[in-house]
Design an enzyme around this catalytic site. Structure first.
Site, PDB file in Angstrom:
ATOM      1  N   HIS A   1       0.813  -1.226   0.000  1.00 29.98           N
ATOM      2  CA  HIS A   1       0.000   0.000   0.000  1.00 29.98           C
ATOM      3  C   HIS A   1       0.846   1.276   0.000  1.00 29.98           C
ATOM      4  O   HIS A   1       0.317   2.367  -0.232  1.00 29.98           O
ATOM      5  CB  HIS A   1      -0.937   0.038   1.216  1.00 29.98           C
ATOM      6  CG  HIS A   1      -1.972  -1.033   1.206  1.00 29.98           C
ATOM      7  ND1 HIS A   1      -2.813  -1.250   0.144  1.00 29.98           N
ATOM      8  CD2 HIS A   1      -2.301  -1.970   2.147  1.00 29.98           C
ATOM      9  CE1 HIS A   1      -3.627  -2.256   0.421  1.00 29.98           C
ATOM     10  NE2 HIS A   1      -3.325  -2.710   1.622  1.00 29.98           N
TER      11      HIS A   1
ATOM     12  N   HIS B   1      -6.866  -6.839  -0.278  1.00 34.13           N
ATOM     13  CA  HIS B   1      -6.897  -5.397  -0.518  1.00 34.13           C
ATOM     14  C   HIS B   1      -6.019  -5.066  -1.723  1.00 34.13           C
ATOM     15  O   HIS B   1      -4.939  -5.630  -1.879  1.00 34.13           O
ATOM     16  CB  HIS B   1      -6.375  -4.627   0.704  1.00 34.13           C
ATOM     17  CG  HIS B   1      -7.142  -4.910   1.954  1.00 34.13           C
ATOM     18  ND1 HIS B   1      -6.747  -5.860   2.877  1.00 34.13           N
ATOM     19  CD2 HIS B   1      -8.289  -4.363   2.437  1.00 34.13           C
ATOM     20  CE1 HIS B   1      -7.609  -5.891   3.872  1.00 34.13           C
ATOM     21  NE2 HIS B   1      -8.553  -4.995   3.635  1.00 34.13           N
TER      22      HIS B   1
ATOM     23  N   ASP C   1      -3.422 -10.394  -2.395  1.00 34.02           N
ATOM     24  CA  ASP C   1      -3.961  -9.866  -1.142  1.00 34.02           C
ATOM     25  C   ASP C   1      -5.414  -9.435  -1.365  1.00 34.02           C
ATOM     26  O   ASP C   1      -5.779  -9.002  -2.467  1.00 34.02           O
ATOM     27  CB  ASP C   1      -3.124  -8.666  -0.697  1.00 34.02           C
ATOM     28  CG  ASP C   1      -3.418  -8.209   0.721  1.00 34.02           C
ATOM     29  OD1 ASP C   1      -2.622  -8.532   1.618  1.00 34.02           O
ATOM     30  OD2 ASP C   1      -4.429  -7.511   0.925  1.00 34.02           O
TER      31      ASP C   1
ATOM     32  N   ASP D   1      -5.323 -12.513   3.532  1.00 38.67           N
ATOM     33  CA  ASP D   1      -6.550 -11.988   4.137  1.00 38.67           C
ATOM     34  C   ASP D   1      -7.782 -12.197   3.272  1.00 38.67           C
ATOM     35  O   ASP D   1      -8.870 -11.738   3.628  1.00 38.67           O
ATOM     36  CB  ASP D   1      -6.387 -10.507   4.498  1.00 38.67           C
ATOM     37  CG  ASP D   1      -5.584  -9.713   3.495  1.00 38.67           C
ATOM     38  OD1 ASP D   1      -5.239 -10.256   2.428  1.00 38.67           O
ATOM     39  OD2 ASP D   1      -5.282  -8.538   3.780  1.00 38.67           O
TER      40      ASP D   1
END
Length: 304
Positions: free
Chosen positions: A122, A161, A159, A242
């Site tokens: 990120h 996200h 991931d 996740d």
């Protein structure tokens, strides 16, 4: 040839406030799950400034250093907390990714897993986000391109996200193909199919909440075939766990076996290209450990 494992005790120095999901116990769970596997265990070194500066300006490195407190906690952004040991841990996380690239390109192993924290996908050039300080995988990609002279590097991110930081750092890089799957809608809100990069080299695969690993593998099938046809010289993976059904921060329904199956599909598409995988998210400790082991066991297949 054995799969390499890079980690370093400095990751435990990146302490976060009580209740923060990106906690020391995450890496403890991963390393405990990997015990007993025949891995070539190595120490993740500190990243050189030259590697960090390929993705982050000096002003950002100075900001991070100035924000890290002498004691207690400080915030780089609302989600990204730092403690006295955080900068050292972040530099080892990026350094581990670069060292793994060096090792697989030198033929010391064909595949590597970098078990470090904080995660990185990120972090943008001058913007910490979502528990991430430095763009570990993007930094590793830039080292492969600019230091080793590669011309075709694939970066894959599963991931839950979206890897907005990796995408931003590689947006103008024609030598990289970036493919990312992510739940949508979900924070950080990026990752639409229309986001294709300056050279059409980015592919985003939004996955609907409640979908499972079968749907994810179907979404990945065509991009992986195109990657195989492109014949990458190196494959980098942002391995977030996740998307697991037990994870508290999202709503996909993957199982442990889904991570293994997708990893096998990536390995098949990679062909003989060396591979480096870096730990990203995963916030249910038990599911994280099991999924990371399934991923690494799949990386080990045909390499031991």
């Amino acid at each position: 040839m054995k799969t390499l494992l890079y980690t370093h005790p400095s990751a435990d120095g990146h302490v976060t406030p009580p209740g923060h999901p990106e906690q020391v116990a995450r890496l403890t769970s991963v390393l405990a799950a990997l015990e007993g596997l025949p891995l070539d265990r190595r120490s993740a070194p500190v990243a050189e400034d030259a590697d960090l500066l390929r993705c982050h300006p000096q002003s950002y490195l100075d900001l991070v250093a100035a924000t890290v407190p002498a004691e207690g906690f400080a915030d780089l952004d609302p989600e990204t907390s730092v403690a006295p040991g955080s900068l050292v841990a972040a530099r080892h996380a990026a350094g581990g990714a670069c060292a793994a690239v060096d090792a697989v390109l030198a033929g010391e192993g064909t595949r590597a897993f970098v078990a470090m924290r904080p995660p990185g996908h990120h972090a943008e050039a001058a913007l910490p986000m979502g528990f991430c300080i430095f763009g570990n995988v993007a930094i590793a990609a830039k080292r492969a391109l600019d230091y080793h002279g590669l011309e075709r590097v694939a970066v894959l991110d599963f991931d839950v996200h979206h890897g907005n930081g990796t995408q931003a750092l590689l947006w103008d890089e024609p030598r990289v193909r970036f493919v990312s799957s992510q739940q949508m809608p979900l924070w950080p809100g990026t990752g639409a199919p229309s986001e294709q990069g300056a050279h059409g080299q980015i592919v985003n695969l939004p996955l609907r909440p409640g979908s499972d690993g079968t749907a994810a593998r179907a979404a990945w099938a065509s991009p992986l075939q195109r990657m195989a046809d492109w014949r990458p010289q190196l494959v980098l993976i942002s391995a977030g766990f996740d998307a697991h059904a037990d994870d508290p921060l999202a709503a996909l329904e993957w199982s442990d076996d889904d991570f293994a199956a997708l990893t096998r599909a990536i390995c098949a598409a990679a062909g003989k290209a060396p591979m480096v995988s870096c730990l990203e998210g995963g916030y249910d400790l038990a599911a994280l450990g099991r999924s990371a082991r399934a991923h690494v066991e799949a990386l080990q297949e045909e390499t031991v």
